[in-house]
Design an enzyme around this catalytic site. Structure first.
Site, mmCIF file in Angstrom:
data_model
loop_
_atom_site.group_PDB
_atom_site.id
_atom_site.type_symbol
_atom_site.label_atom_id
_atom_site.label_comp_id
_atom_site.label_asym_id
_atom_site.label_seq_id
_atom_site.Cartn_x
_atom_site.Cartn_y
_atom_site.Cartn_z
ATOM 1 N N GLU A 100 40.391 37.598 37.763
ATOM 2 C CA GLU A 100 41.409 38.379 38.473
ATOM 3 C C GLU A 100 41.648 39.735 37.830
ATOM 4 O O GLU A 100 42.436 39.842 36.886
ATOM 5 C CB GLU A 100 42.742 37.600 38.531
ATOM 6 C CG GLU A 100 43.828 38.385 39.272
ATOM 7 C CD GLU A 100 45.151 37.641 39.432
ATOM 8 O OE1 GLU A 100 45.267 36.490 38.960
ATOM 9 O OE2 GLU A 100 46.067 38.224 40.022
ATOM 10 N N LYS A 115 39.341 36.999 42.238
ATOM 11 C CA LYS A 115 40.678 37.160 42.821
ATOM 12 C C LYS A 115 41.075 38.627 42.729
ATOM 13 O O LYS A 115 41.668 39.058 41.732
ATOM 14 C CB LYS A 115 41.682 36.267 42.072
ATOM 15 C CG LYS A 115 43.118 36.410 42.555
ATOM 16 C CD LYS A 115 43.969 35.240 42.133
ATOM 17 C CE LYS A 115 45.427 35.455 42.483
ATOM 18 N NZ LYS A 115 46.217 34.230 42.412
#
Ligand code: 13P
Length: 337
Positions: free
Chosen positions: A188, A230
Site C-alpha cells: 500500500e 492497494k
C-alpha cells in the site's frame, strides 16, 4: 533475473497465488477493519464513544456478525493485532467467525509512520524488526495475508526522490518477508488526497510512485502473482478548484495502473482515502466500466467507505447494533460489481 536463487518453492508460490486469487474472486473485495488503537480513537471520538478495548471489540463485532450476504461481497478482512485475539459476546473467536464464512484473514503488520529527517515533513513506515517472527506467528494464528501502509503527500516539493525510493524499498522488503511465511502481502503506497492539485498531477505522481514500487519489488525477488496492490484512486486534491466526472477519474486511474503495474499482479484493491461512501463506490464502478484493457482484478479494500454509516448508526448503543450491521452490509453490497 528475478528468481535466480529460488526464494520460494513451487508449492509456496502456488499457495500464495491461490490465496491472492481467493481474496479478489469476482465480485469480492476487502473490509479494512485494521485501524490502530489511535485511529480507532479518532473514529469513536466522532460518535462520542470512549476508546476502550471493549468498545473497539463491540464495534468490530457489529461488522463481523453480518449474515451470509457478507460472504458474497467480502473476500478478506484485515485485522489489527488486538482484534485477532478477541472474541464475540458468546465467546467465539473473531478469527473463527470470519473463517467460517469462507473469508480470508489479513493482519496489519506495519508499525506506523516516522519522519524522514531533512524532507518537507515526509515519512517512511517502520516495522521490519521482528517482522519475520511476527509473520510466522500470525500465520499459525490464522492470517493468510498482511497489509503494510506507506504514505506520501503531493505538494510543490513532494513526494521527494528520497521518500519515493525509501518507501518503495521498505514495501518490497516487507513483501519478501511475508512471502517466506506463506502470507500474501498487500502493498500500500498511499498518496494522500490533501492539496489543491489537479487530476493530471495526481496521475503523474501515482505513476512515478508505482513505477518505483515495482522496480523495488523486482529487485527484492517478490513473486508478483502472490501479491495485491492497494493504491489510491487517481483523484484531484480535496481543495482542487476543478471537479472531474467519475469517468475522468476512472480513465486517469486505469491509465496510471496500466503504465506501471505488471499484469502478473493478481489484484488491485483500492483504498477509499477519505472519499464519501457513495463517491468511493461510484468511482470503483466507473473504474470497472472503463473500456481500457485491465489485466488485474480491480476491487475495494475500504476502511471508512464501508464503515462510516455503520459507525454513525451504532453510536455505542446495544439497541443499534443490528441496524448498524445492516448499514455495513448495504455499503459492501454497493461496492460489488
Ligand atoms: P480507507 O479506505 O479509510 O482509506 O482505509 C483503508 C486502509 O486500510 C488504509 O490503510
Amino acid at each position: 533475473m528475478t528468481h535466480q536463487f529460488s526464494p520460494l518453492t513451487k508449492e509456496q508460490k502456488k499457495e500464495l497465488h491461490e490465496i491472492a486469487l481467493r481474496i479478489v474472486s469476482p465480485g469480492k473485495g476487502i473490509l479494512a477493519a485494521d485501524e490502530s488503537i489511535g485511529s480507532m480513537g479518532k473514529r469513536l471520538n466522532q460518535i462520542g464513544v470512549e476508546n476502550t478495548e471493549e468498545n473497539r471489540r463491540l464495534f468490530r463485532q457489529v461488522l463481523f456478525s453480518a449474515d451470509d450476504r457478507m460472504d458474497n461481497c467480502i473476500g478478506g478482512v484485515i485485522f489489527f493485532h488486538e482484534t485477532l485475539y478477541q472474541n464475540s459476546d458468546d465467546g467465539a473467536p473473531f478469527v473463527k467467525m470470519i473463517k467460517d464464512k469462507g473469508i480470508t484473514i489479513g493482519i496489519k503488520v506495519d508499525k506506523g509512520v516516522v519522519p524522514l529527517p531533512g524532507t518537507n515533513g515526509e515519512t517512511t513506515t517502520q516495522g521490519l524488526d521482528g517482522l519475520s517472527e511476527r509473520c510466522a506467528q500470525y500465520k499459525k494464528d490464522g492470517a493468510d495475508f498482511a497489509k503494510w501502509r506507506c504514505v506520501m503527500k503531493i505538494s510543490d516539493t513532494t513526494p521527494s526522490n528520497l521518500c519515493i525510493t525509501e518507501n518503495a524499498n521498505v514495501l518490497a522488503r516487507y513483501a519478501s518477508i511475508c512471502q517466506q511465511h506463506g502470507i500474501v502481502p498487500i502493498v500500500e503506497p498511499e498518496i494522500l488526497p490533501d492539496g489543491d492539485h489537479d487530476l493530471k498531477r495526481c496521475q503523474f505522481v501515482t505513476e512515478r510512485v508505482l513505477a518505483a514500487v515495482y522496480k523495488a519489488m523486482f529487485e527484492h525477488h517478490v513473486y508478483l502473482e502472490g501479491t495485491l496492490l492497494k493504491p489510491n484512486m487517481v483523484t484531484p486534491g480535496h481543495s482542487s478548484p476543478t471537479k472531474y466526472s467519475p469517468e475522468e477519474i476512472a480513465m486517469a486511474t486505469v491509465t496510471a495502473l496500466r503504465r506501471t503495474v505488471p499484469p502478473a499482479v493478481t489484484g488491485v484493491t483500492f483504498l477509499s482515502g477519505g472519499q464519501s461512501e457513495e463517491e468511493a463506490s461510484i468511482h470503483l464502478n466507473a473504474i470497472n466500466n472503463c473500456m481500457l484493457v485491465k489485466p488485474w482484478a480491480l476491487t475495494f479494500s475500504f476502511g471508512r467507505a464501508l464503515q462510516a454509516s455503520a459507525l454513525k448508526t451504532w453510536r455505542g448503543q446495544r439497541e443499534n447494533e443490528a441496524a448498524a450491521t445492516e448499514e455495513f452490509i448495504k455499503r459492501a453490497e454497493a461496492c460489488t460489481y
